[in-house]
Design a protein around this motif. Sequence first.
Motif, PDB file in Angstrom:
ATOM      1  N   VAL A   1       0.974  -1.188  -0.274  1.00  0.00           N
ATOM      2  CA  VAL A   1       0.087  -0.271   0.156  1.00  0.00           C
ATOM      3  C   VAL A   1       0.790   1.263   0.108  1.00  0.00           C
ATOM      4  N   LEU A   2       1.948   1.292   0.912  1.00  0.00           N
ATOM      5  CA  LEU A   2       2.919   2.415   1.047  1.00  0.00           C
ATOM      6  C   LEU A   2       3.465   2.709  -0.458  1.00  0.00           C
ATOM      7  N   LEU A   3       4.165   1.681  -1.096  1.00  0.00           N
ATOM      8  CA  LEU A   3       4.856   2.029  -2.194  1.00  0.00           C
ATOM      9  C   LEU A   3       3.738   2.214  -3.539  1.00  0.00           C
ATOM     10  N   TYR A   4       2.517   1.633  -3.493  1.00  0.00           N
ATOM     11  CA  TYR A   4       1.886   1.986  -4.419  1.00  0.00           C
ATOM     12  C   TYR A   4       1.161   3.267  -4.244  1.00  0.00           C
ATOM     13  N   SER A   5       0.968   3.824  -3.271  1.00  0.00           N
ATOM     14  CA  SER A   5       0.506   5.331  -2.912  1.00  0.00           C
ATOM     15  C   SER A   5       1.483   6.079  -3.432  1.00  0.00           C
TER      16      SER A   5
ATOM     17  N   LEU B   1       7.095  10.014  -9.739  1.00  0.00           N
ATOM     18  CA  LEU B   1       8.284  10.645  -9.702  1.00  0.00           C
ATOM     19  C   LEU B   1       9.267   9.451  -9.249  1.00  0.00           C
ATOM     20  N   ARG B   2      10.221   9.195 -10.284  1.00  0.00           N
ATOM     21  CA  ARG B   2      11.195   8.291 -10.305  1.00  0.00           C
ATOM     22  C   ARG B   2      12.056   8.322  -9.008  1.00  0.00           C
ATOM     23  N   TRP B   3      12.673   9.576  -8.600  1.00  0.00           N
ATOM     24  CA  TRP B   3      13.526   9.357  -7.546  1.00  0.00           C
ATOM     25  C   TRP B   3      12.670   9.312  -6.236  1.00  0.00           C
ATOM     26  N   LEU B   4      11.623   9.721  -6.170  1.00  0.00           N
ATOM     27  CA  LEU B   4      10.753   9.455  -5.148  1.00  0.00           C
ATOM     28  C   LEU B   4      10.301   8.070  -4.656  1.00  0.00           C
ATOM     29  N   CYS B   5      10.199   7.315  -5.936  1.00  0.00           N
ATOM     30  CA  CYS B   5      10.030   5.793  -5.810  1.00  0.00           C
ATOM     31  C   CYS B   5      11.111   5.103  -5.142  1.00  0.00           C
ATOM     32  N   PHE B   6      12.137   5.549  -5.798  1.00  0.00           N
ATOM     33  CA  PHE B   6      13.577   4.784  -5.493  1.00  0.00           C
ATOM     34  C   PHE B   6      13.813   5.151  -3.899  1.00  0.00           C
ATOM     35  N   ALA B   7      13.550   6.607  -3.475  1.00  0.00           N
ATOM     36  CA  ALA B   7      13.895   6.870  -2.140  1.00  0.00           C
ATOM     37  C   ALA B   7      12.954   5.806  -1.463  1.00  0.00           C
ATOM     38  N   ALA B   8      11.718   5.942  -1.450  1.00  0.00           N
ATOM     39  CA  ALA B   8      10.858   5.083  -0.892  1.00  0.00           C
ATOM     40  C   ALA B   8      11.170   3.925  -0.748  1.00  0.00           C
ATOM     41  N   GLY B   9      11.536   3.065  -1.738  1.00  0.00           N
ATOM     42  CA  GLY B   9      11.748   1.757  -1.944  1.00  0.00           C
ATOM     43  C   GLY B   9      12.974   1.403  -1.138  1.00  0.00           C
ATOM     44  N   LEU B  10      14.085   2.107  -1.568  1.00  0.00           N
ATOM     45  CA  LEU B  10      15.260   1.955  -0.616  1.00  0.00           C
ATOM     46  C   LEU B  10      15.161   2.199   0.754  1.00  0.00           C
TER      47      LEU B  10
ATOM     48  N   MET C   1       8.923  -1.907  -6.310  1.00  0.00           N
ATOM     49  CA  MET C   1       9.718  -0.557  -6.900  1.00  0.00           C
ATOM     50  C   MET C   1       9.463  -1.021  -8.279  1.00  0.00           C
ATOM     51  N   SER C   2       9.585  -2.310  -8.754  1.00  0.00           N
ATOM     52  CA  SER C   2       9.532  -2.264 -10.014  1.00  0.00           C
ATOM     53  C   SER C   2       8.253  -1.816 -10.543  1.00  0.00           C
ATOM     54  N   PHE C   3       7.124  -2.403  -9.908  1.00  0.00           N
ATOM     55  CA  PHE C   3       5.760  -1.756 -10.205  1.00  0.00           C
ATOM     56  C   PHE C   3       5.593  -0.126 -10.012  1.00  0.00           C
ATOM     57  N   ALA C   4       6.218   0.354  -9.273  1.00  0.00           N
ATOM     58  CA  ALA C   4       6.352   1.793  -8.804  1.00  0.00           C
ATOM     59  C   ALA C   4       6.848   2.486 -10.324  1.00  0.00           C
ATOM     60  N   LEU C   5       8.231   2.142 -10.369  1.00  0.00           N
ATOM     61  CA  LEU C   5       8.762   2.484 -11.624  1.00  0.00           C
ATOM     62  C   LEU C   5       8.086   2.373 -12.992  1.00  0.00           C
ATOM     63  N   GLU C   6       7.582   1.253 -13.111  1.00  0.00           N
ATOM     64  CA  GLU C   6       6.936   1.265 -14.279  1.00  0.00           C
ATOM     65  C   GLU C   6       5.674   1.941 -14.401  1.00  0.00           C
TER      66      GLU C   6
END
Length: 475
Positions: A127-131, A137-146, A188-193
């Motif tokens: 839920v967190l990473l989907y939101s 924003l790619r950088w935000l997805c990376f930051a949240a995932g990492l 992360m893969s889902f978010a980046l796609e």
Amino acid sequence: MGVKAALPRYELYLYHCVLYLALLWAASWIYDASSSNANRKTFKPSVKPGWYYIGRKMDTADFEWVMWFSTFCEHILFALSGHVLFAKICSLLAPQYRSLVFMAYGMLAVFCSMGWAYLTLVLSHCVLLYSISLVKLRWLCFAAGLSTLATFRMEPFLSWQAGFVTGGFELRHVFFYGGCGFTVMRCMSFALENCDRKEGNLSFLELLKYNFYLPFFYFGPVMTFDRFYLQANIPSLIRKEREMWNLSIQALINLAAILVVDVLFHFLYILTIPSDVKLLKHLSDWALIGLAYINLVYDWVKASVMFGVINTVSRLDHLDPPQPPKCITKLYVFSETHFDRGINDWLCKYVYNYLGGKHDNALEELTATLCTYGVTLLWLGPGWVVLLWAFLNCFGLNLELWVTTFFSMEPFVSIEMSMSAAMSRRIRALFNTFNYWAIVLFNILALNSLDFAKMVAKRLFLKADQGERAETGAD
């Protein structure tokens, strides 16, 4: 020129003959060391009674192998067999809903094995990473995932999340790290796609279908979302010619490999010996170098068999999963060195190739490799040995680019063009010998220990004393 050039068949046979004879000779030294030291005190925790009809003790130092093919083999086979059964029924009755059935069975299996609290924890990360992916924003997805991945590597976040795992199931800690770690990578893969999607957003249901596909959930491999989405939603399920025959052959090969490895563990204690530094000092050069090489070959066999079992199940579901890694014998460049092709594909797609572009610029390549190994370091878990392994492999990858760039200039290009393709390949192979053993040494760090790697390097590049080469059975 020269890299893919064909060599005379007799020459290739000669090389293979030399390699196999050297391996047999090194194995004979390791066998002597294993036999004469089977009762050492330091061997007792991992060298235990083996198969009765072989009459020898067995090396059980690799928990992962023992877990998969001995202790918990029945549990894993039961879960995967149930998945195959439900998937087959759905494919026959309602193939358009098969991805939903995959998800439902996966969530049920996770609930039964780990409990509702763990399932809730995994869903909360989804839920967190989907939101966050909705922001695109790619950088935000990376930051949240990492950052999420880092919570499994530091206190007090690790202990708090581990508290969600309850019950007496012996594999709960393995499943906790595997399920959560791979969940973050898949999210992360889902978010980046989703960031690359020009119109609209992918649904949360698609993320759940992707994440809870049971064969990949706990142990991987990671298949990037774009590939999984296309393959899991194919409307017509048609087998290729001889596909089932090939799957059957692959399953038999995996079974044969399991039996061969188990038998070899009764004669060659390749996993226990490297942990005994005192014994290592008394081994011959052949035994020590052979141990290093065979450990890497074994890790490739283990990865091939474990991923082979999972891949066979996923191919029955009409998916095309990541292939097993390349054997160390076939590697000579750092750019192809990996022991998990799924993670490698993930890193290449979202980090290395994205930042490195065409990989012809030294600065871009350095940035791409630093970021790639930074993510890898976080994935494996920060530590001095992992940090050293990442640094050495990062350096090796960049050094390859610098050397390739240097030798692509004159007069080297003209000199190579004047040679035959076969001769060019021989010269490249000669110069790549150092590169090859650097790959072996650097990756021993990840599989064994710093002390073992230092000892192997000393024997390779410095002459050892004759007294150190004698086998001994003393403690």
